[in-house]
Motif scaffolding. Structure first.
Motif, PDB file in Angstrom:
ATOM      1  N   TYR A  46      22.983 -86.861 -83.450  1.00  0.00           N
ATOM      2  CA  TYR A  46      23.466 -85.492 -83.415  1.00  0.00           C
ATOM      3  C   TYR A  46      23.255 -84.771 -84.742  1.00  0.00           C
ATOM      4  CZ  TYR A  46      27.595 -86.837 -86.093  1.00  0.00           C
ATOM      5  OH  TYR A  46      28.431 -87.282 -87.077  1.00  0.00           O
ATOM      6  N   ARG A  54      27.934 -75.254 -84.022  1.00  0.00           N
ATOM      7  CA  ARG A  54      26.851 -75.677 -83.139  1.00  0.00           C
ATOM      8  C   ARG A  54      26.627 -77.182 -83.236  1.00  0.00           C
ATOM      9  NH1 ARG A  54      22.226 -71.652 -85.435  1.00  0.00           N
ATOM     10  NH2 ARG A  54      22.845 -72.708 -87.363  1.00  0.00           N
ATOM     11  N   ARG A  56      23.786 -80.153 -81.775  1.00  0.00           N
ATOM     12  CA  ARG A  56      22.643 -80.514 -80.950  1.00  0.00           C
ATOM     13  C   ARG A  56      22.691 -82.012 -80.801  1.00  0.00           C
ATOM     14  NH1 ARG A  56      17.387 -78.374 -79.934  1.00  0.00           N
ATOM     15  NH2 ARG A  56      16.382 -79.776 -78.446  1.00  0.00           N
ATOM     16  N   ARG A  58      20.864 -85.586 -78.822  1.00  0.00           N
ATOM     17  CA  ARG A  58      19.967 -86.320 -77.940  1.00  0.00           C
ATOM     18  C   ARG A  58      20.651 -87.645 -77.665  1.00  0.00           C
ATOM     19  NH1 ARG A  58      17.353 -82.936 -82.077  1.00  0.00           N
ATOM     20  NH2 ARG A  58      15.684 -81.863 -80.959  1.00  0.00           N
ATOM     21  N   ASP A  71      19.298 -84.200 -73.514  1.00  0.00           N
ATOM     22  CA  ASP A  71      19.142 -83.427 -74.742  1.00  0.00           C
ATOM     23  C   ASP A  71      19.992 -82.168 -74.536  1.00  0.00           C
ATOM     24  OD1 ASP A  71      18.409 -81.936 -76.896  1.00  0.00           O
ATOM     25  OD2 ASP A  71      16.248 -82.031 -76.530  1.00  0.00           O
ATOM     26  N   LEU A  73      22.313 -78.761 -76.303  1.00  0.00           N
ATOM     27  CA  LEU A  73      22.646 -77.873 -77.415  1.00  0.00           C
ATOM     28  C   LEU A  73      23.956 -77.173 -77.070  1.00  0.00           C
ATOM     29  CD1 LEU A  73      21.980 -76.326 -80.038  1.00  0.00           C
ATOM     30  CD2 LEU A  73      20.594 -74.762 -78.667  1.00  0.00           C
ATOM     31  N   ASP A 181      16.898 -77.125 -85.017  1.00  0.00           N
ATOM     32  CA  ASP A 181      17.571 -77.943 -84.003  1.00  0.00           C
ATOM     33  C   ASP A 181      18.559 -77.107 -83.188  1.00  0.00           C
ATOM     34  OD1 ASP A 181      16.395 -80.349 -84.385  1.00  0.00           O
ATOM     35  OD2 ASP A 181      18.043 -81.270 -85.494  1.00  0.00           O
ATOM     36  N   PHE A 182      19.043 -76.021 -83.812  1.00  0.00           N
ATOM     37  CA  PHE A 182      20.068 -75.225 -83.143  1.00  0.00           C
ATOM     38  C   PHE A 182      19.503 -74.055 -82.342  1.00  0.00           C
ATOM     39  CE2 PHE A 182      22.259 -77.064 -86.922  1.00  0.00           C
ATOM     40  CZ  PHE A 182      23.044 -77.963 -86.229  1.00  0.00           C
ATOM     41  N   PRO A 184      17.609 -72.879 -78.975  1.00  0.00           N
ATOM     42  CA  PRO A 184      17.182 -73.409 -77.677  1.00  0.00           C
ATOM     43  C   PRO A 184      15.659 -73.345 -77.591  1.00  0.00           C
ATOM     44  CG  PRO A 184      18.550 -71.430 -77.410  1.00  0.00           C
ATOM     45  CD  PRO A 184      18.362 -71.640 -78.870  1.00  0.00           C
TER      46      PRO A 184
END
Lengths: 208, 208
Positions: A46, A54, A56, A58, A71, A73, A181-182, A184
């Motif tokens: 993460y 936020r 994110r 996986r 995955d 967000l 990463d944040f 979409p």
């Protein structure tokens, strides 16, 4: 002499005054595991941004011997969660409930106690942590964070429906590798929000 | 320089070869907590003697909002458990199954991985641990111990009947205060063994 230095952090912690709720560093990268229900185990990498609220992550998991891959967000400020499928280039956008997630100790939490995970008899054998508990509409929680650095170690969350859910945190680094990463992914821009049913929360990713 | 010394244990651990199952120090005193089922939380002070395969513990817990109190002596070598009631001066003696308890990693366990609980970005913020898993007749387990000192940190145990049971260990000291902790009290000498039903195990103290 070396030993004295090595122990100083533990000892200083023990002599310090009663801990107050602390703020984790605002940008964190790490791994977590989730164990719940009768037969759920999941692990995730993460990235967490406390400024922007936020997360994110996986995640790979196993539920009733079936492996799953997610995955996701989570944008708490916008109240939106994206569940991203890179293989099909598809995206599910859902409402996100923003009141609790295990990366942070709520401000109104009560101190359960300060303990050393493992022991203090030798260097490298223990970790000084503070445990906090509280109750909210959905359930109750016990959150454990390090005395030094205020990093998350574990969170127990309990609801009537799910029983206890254990989230453990490890291999945490301060900072993030990629601020994108944040964002979409491109193919999520047209995703239409699914407003049916209850809004999702952090744990919905693991337990439907 | 200080920082270098403080990190040396973590770094040395990370550079070390793949861990092998380790033996904890044979005499330990500490505390543990157990979380299980939908609504069980318990805490205990324990004394452990790996030489003699004996555990004594005094436990207070809450199950379905009812508080309970147990003083128990587990003698694995003799296959006996004493449940001691000091108030009434009574003793229940039961058969004890000796094949698994969470204070030790079984010899045939498989390495799940080595991680740092918390993080390694600052001193005192992390604990280097090894996680081991395995399966036996009654269920499966994941046991986590410190890389340095081989002290227990947590054990997850899963059976079909109980789901996941989490045992966490903390405030561990090497050594014991009173070797007589492992003697049953005088009033237990005449206790007759109750051989009805399944033999007890470590977890029977928490979950009937």
């Amino acid at each position: 002499m070396k030993t004295i230095v090595l122990f100083s952090s533990l000892v200083l912690g023990c002599l310090a005054q009663k801990p107050h709720p602390c703020k984790s560093p605002p940008l964190l990268t790490g791994s977590l595991s989730v164990v719940a229900h009768h037969d759920l185990m999941a692990g995730a990498k993460y990235t967490y941004d406390a400024f922007g609220q936020r997360i994110r992550f996986r995640e790979i998991g196993s539920y009733q011997n079936q492996t799953f891959w997610i995955d996701a967000l989570l944008l708490f400020r916008e109240g939106v969660i994206y569940k991203i499928n890179h293989q099909n280039h598809t995206c599910k956008k859902e409402k996100l409930r923003a009141d609790f997630h295990p990366m942070e100790v709520p401000n109104n939490a009560t101190l359960l106690g300060q303990v050393i995970l493992g022991g203090s008899s030798g260097p490298g054998e223990g970790l000084l942590v503070n445990s906090w508990y509280g109750e909210m509409k959905q359930g109750k929680y016990v959150s454990t964070v390090t005395e030094f650095g205020c990093l998350p170690v574990s969170t127990l969350f309990h609801t009537e429906r799910t029983g206890w859910i254990l989230t453990s945190f490890f291999n945490i680094l301060i900072g993030i590798e990629d601020p994108q990463d944040f964002f979409p992914p491109e193919f999520c821009q047209d995703a239409v929000s699914d407003n049916k049913g209850e809004p999702a929360d952090f744990y919905s990713l693991f337990i439907e």
